[in-house]
Design a protein around this motif. Structure first.
Motif, PDB file in Angstrom:
ATOM      1  N   UNK A 175      37.608  78.049  35.860  1.00 39.26           N
ATOM      2  CA  UNK A 175      38.393  76.810  35.828  1.00 39.26           C
ATOM      3  C   UNK A 175      38.273  76.150  34.458  1.00 39.26           C
ATOM      4  N   UNK A 176      37.052  76.147  33.895  1.00 39.70           N
ATOM      5  CA  UNK A 176      36.852  75.568  32.561  1.00 39.70           C
ATOM      6  C   UNK A 176      37.667  76.327  31.515  1.00 39.70           C
ATOM      7  N   UNK A 177      37.789  77.640  31.680  1.00 45.50           N
ATOM      8  CA  UNK A 177      38.576  78.421  30.730  1.00 45.50           C
ATOM      9  C   UNK A 177      40.065  78.089  30.855  1.00 45.50           C
ATOM     10  N   UNK A 178      40.556  77.867  32.070  1.00 46.23           N
ATOM     11  CA  UNK A 178      41.949  77.456  32.241  1.00 46.23           C
ATOM     12  C   UNK A 178      42.197  76.094  31.595  1.00 46.23           C
ATOM     13  N   UNK A 179      41.238  75.187  31.727  1.00 45.34           N
ATOM     14  CA  UNK A 179      41.353  73.874  31.082  1.00 45.34           C
ATOM     15  C   UNK A 179      41.411  74.046  29.575  1.00 45.34           C
ATOM     16  N   UNK A 180      40.577  74.956  29.052  1.00 43.26           N
ATOM     17  CA  UNK A 180      40.560  75.194  27.616  1.00 43.26           C
ATOM     18  C   UNK A 180      41.902  75.756  27.135  1.00 43.26           C
TER      19      UNK A 180
END
Length: 124
Positions: free
Chosen positions: A97-102
Motif C-alpha cells: 500500500x505504501x508503494x502505491x501511495x509512492x
C-alpha cells in the motif's frame, strides 16, 4: 363421427380488472417487468454530494497538486512507520500500500514539474 380433438374451451368473458386482487396482481407484474426490462430509468433522485470537505473553486491547480503531493508523502511515511510494528504477512500488505501511495506521489510530482516547465517556457 367423433372428432380427434375436442372443441376449444369456452373463454371467460370477465375482465381481468374486475376484482381488486387481479388489478393489484397486474400492477405488480407491470412493476416487475419495468424493473427488469427498463433498468436505466432513474428510480430515485440523484443524491446531493456531501460538501463537508469541499475545496474552494478558486484555488489554483498548482497549489492543489502541491497539497496532494504533501498529503501522499505523509501517508507514505505513516504507512512505512506502521509497517514496522506488524508481523511479516501484514507488513508485506502495508508496504505494498505504501508503494502505491509512492507511485501516486511520483505522478503528482511529474505533473507539478510539467507545470513548472510550461511556466518557464512561456514568454513574459
Amino acid at each position: 363421427m367423433i372428432k380427434p380433438t375436442p372443441n376449444p374451451p369456452e373463454t371467460d368473458t370477465t375482465s381481468p380488472y374486475e376484482s381488486l386482487d387481479s388489478k393489484k396482481f397486474h400492477e405488480a407484474a407491470e412493476r416487475a417487468l419495468d424493473h427488469y426490462l427498463n433498468p436505466f430509468l432513474p428510480r430515485r433522485p440523484a443524491l446531493k454530494p456531501n460538501t463537508i470537505y469541499k475545496i474552494a473553486p478558486g484555488i489554483d491547480s498548482e497549489e492543489l497538486l502541491a497539497n496532494a503531493c504533501e498529503t501522499l508523502a505523509s501517508a507514505k511515511v505513516m504507512a512505512n512507520d506502521f509497517a514496522g510494528m506488524l508481523d511479516a504477512s501484514q507488513r508485506h500488505v502495508l508496504l505494498g500500500i505504501a508503494q502505491l501511495i509512492m507511485l501516486g506521489e511520483l505522478a503528482v510530482n511529474r505533473v507539478l514539474d510539467n507545470l513548472e516547465l510550461k511556466a518557464d517556457a512561456s514568454p513574459q
